[in-house]
Design an enzyme around this catalytic site. Sequence first.
Site, PDB file in Angstrom:
ATOM      1  N   ASP A 176      84.536  -7.083  -8.450  1.00  0.00           N
ATOM      2  CA  ASP A 176      84.434  -5.624  -8.294  1.00  0.00           C
ATOM      3  C   ASP A 176      83.351  -4.956  -9.146  1.00  0.00           C
ATOM      4  OD1 ASP A 176      86.581  -6.268  -6.756  1.00  0.00           O
ATOM      5  OD2 ASP A 176      88.029  -5.002  -7.777  1.00  0.00           O
ATOM      6  N   GLU A 228      86.615  -4.178  -4.173  1.00  0.00           N
ATOM      7  CA  GLU A 228      87.868  -3.501  -3.834  1.00  0.00           C
ATOM      8  C   GLU A 228      87.560  -2.334  -2.898  1.00  0.00           C
ATOM      9  OE1 GLU A 228      90.151  -1.972  -7.146  1.00  0.00           O
ATOM     10  OE2 GLU A 228      91.591  -0.985  -5.819  1.00  0.00           O
ATOM     11  N   LYS A 253      88.559  -6.885  -0.590  1.00  0.00           N
ATOM     12  CA  LYS A 253      89.994  -6.963  -0.864  1.00  0.00           C
ATOM     13  C   LYS A 253      90.619  -5.569  -0.896  1.00  0.00           C
ATOM     14  CE  LYS A 253      89.256  -7.407  -5.897  1.00  0.00           C
ATOM     15  NZ  LYS A 253      90.006  -6.273  -6.400  1.00  0.00           N
ATOM     16  N   LYS A 284      94.320  -5.035  -5.883  1.00  0.00           N
ATOM     17  CA  LYS A 284      93.739  -5.325  -7.194  1.00  0.00           C
ATOM     18  C   LYS A 284      93.468  -6.829  -7.322  1.00  0.00           C
ATOM     19  CE  LYS A 284      94.206  -0.990  -8.278  1.00  0.00           C
ATOM     20  NZ  LYS A 284      93.040  -0.132  -7.916  1.00  0.00           N
ATOM     21  N   VAL A 336      85.173  -6.501 -13.435  1.00  0.00           N
ATOM     22  CA  VAL A 336      85.930  -5.345 -13.953  1.00  0.00           C
ATOM     23  C   VAL A 336      87.117  -5.020 -13.051  1.00  0.00           C
ATOM     24  CG1 VAL A 336      83.886  -4.384 -15.044  1.00  0.00           C
ATOM     25  CG2 VAL A 336      84.451  -3.662 -12.716  1.00  0.00           C
ATOM     26  N   THR A 337      88.100  -4.347 -13.631  1.00  0.00           N
ATOM     27  CA  THR A 337      88.318  -4.138 -15.042  1.00  0.00           C
ATOM     28  C   THR A 337      89.280  -5.197 -15.580  1.00  0.00           C
ATOM     29  OG1 THR A 337      90.174  -2.573 -14.733  1.00  0.00           O
ATOM     30  CG2 THR A 337      87.945  -1.637 -14.920  1.00  0.00           C
ATOM     31  N   CYS A 389      91.911  -5.460 -12.140  1.00  0.00           N
ATOM     32  CA  CYS A 389      91.615  -6.450 -11.100  1.00  0.00           C
ATOM     33  C   CYS A 389      91.359  -7.845 -11.640  1.00  0.00           C
ATOM     34  CB  CYS A 389      90.463  -5.959 -10.232  1.00  0.00           C
ATOM     35  SG  CYS A 389      90.954  -4.514  -9.259  1.00  0.00           S
ATOM     36  N   GLN A 400     100.351 -17.738 -25.893  1.00  0.00           N
ATOM     37  CA  GLN A 400     101.443 -18.632 -25.458  1.00  0.00           C
ATOM     38  C   GLN A 400     100.896 -19.948 -24.886  1.00  0.00           C
ATOM     39  OE1 GLN A 400     104.973 -16.656 -23.705  1.00  0.00           O
ATOM     40  NE2 GLN A 400     103.631 -14.894 -23.413  1.00  0.00           N
TER      41      GLN A 400
HETATM   42  N1  TIU Z   1      88.515  -3.357  -9.879  1.00  0.00           N
HETATM   43  C1  TIU Z   1      89.476  -2.713 -10.548  1.00  0.00           C
HETATM   44  O1  TIU Z   1      89.850  -3.079 -11.644  1.00  0.00           O
HETATM   45  N2  TIU Z   1      89.976  -1.569  -9.946  1.00  0.00           N
HETATM   46  C2  TIU Z   1      90.471  -0.508 -10.638  1.00  0.00           C
HETATM   47  O2  TIU Z   1      90.945   0.462 -10.051  1.00  0.00           O
HETATM   48  N3  TIU Z   1      90.379  -0.561 -12.006  1.00  0.00           N
HETATM   49  C3  TIU Z   1      90.676   0.416 -12.887  1.00  0.00           C
HETATM   50  O3  TIU Z   1      90.689   0.123 -14.073  1.00  0.00           O
HETATM   51  N4  TIU Z   1      90.922   1.636 -12.467  1.00  0.00           N
END
Ligand code: TIU
Length: 217
Positions: free
Chosen positions: A21, A69, A126, A129, A154-155, A159, A199
Amino acid sequence: MPADPYPFEFDPATTALVIIDMQRDFVEPGGFGETLGNDVSWLQAVVPPLQIVLATAREVGLTVIHTREGHVPDLSDCPPAKLNRGDPSLRIGAPGPKGRILVRGEYGHDIIDELTPLPGELVIDKPGKGSFHGTSLGAELAELGITSLIVTGVTTEVCVHTTVREANDRGYECLVLSDCVGSYFPEFQRVGLEMISAQGGIFGWVAPSSAFLSALT
Ligand code: TIU
């Protein structure tokens, strides 16, 4: 190669670089992410190291997979539980600064110029997430014989985490590159990475890109 919580072994022939993403709407100033009040500089810091990892992966012939996304224009693949969140003027499908927010085909939905996919590289669109839910990723990886994933993008806590968790349950070995994943929230970045390798490596391994590049070249 050295990694947290213990060395990570991989065979480049069965390993894919997954770039999650890195879309204009999340990463660039003036995009959807910034409109939500987020500081995109934390995500922009990921771009230079990720460019080096991508270039090196291409050089050595590693499988490269990009994800985005987003949703089809009529939003029929966006469940109400996802759609009806937050300020209606900033919701998925609303007109945003770089086109309709998280809608496929819009400028803001596409991957940033610095990391543009090459012809032949897989681009997985996709609706969620995670990168496996509602996509062909699992089938594509099986077809390619891929068993290990180098996860970037990210993030970190959204995701990236969801994808690593999905992948872990499906039997993939996941290494997350700490400087090639980013969060709008520094504390989520730190804790998000710790949660992966804690862990005894509950979801996978974490290492800086320098360690991965040394192992690859
Ligand atoms: N790609 C992804 O992480 N989508 C999000 O909406 N991330 C946010 O942190 N908002």
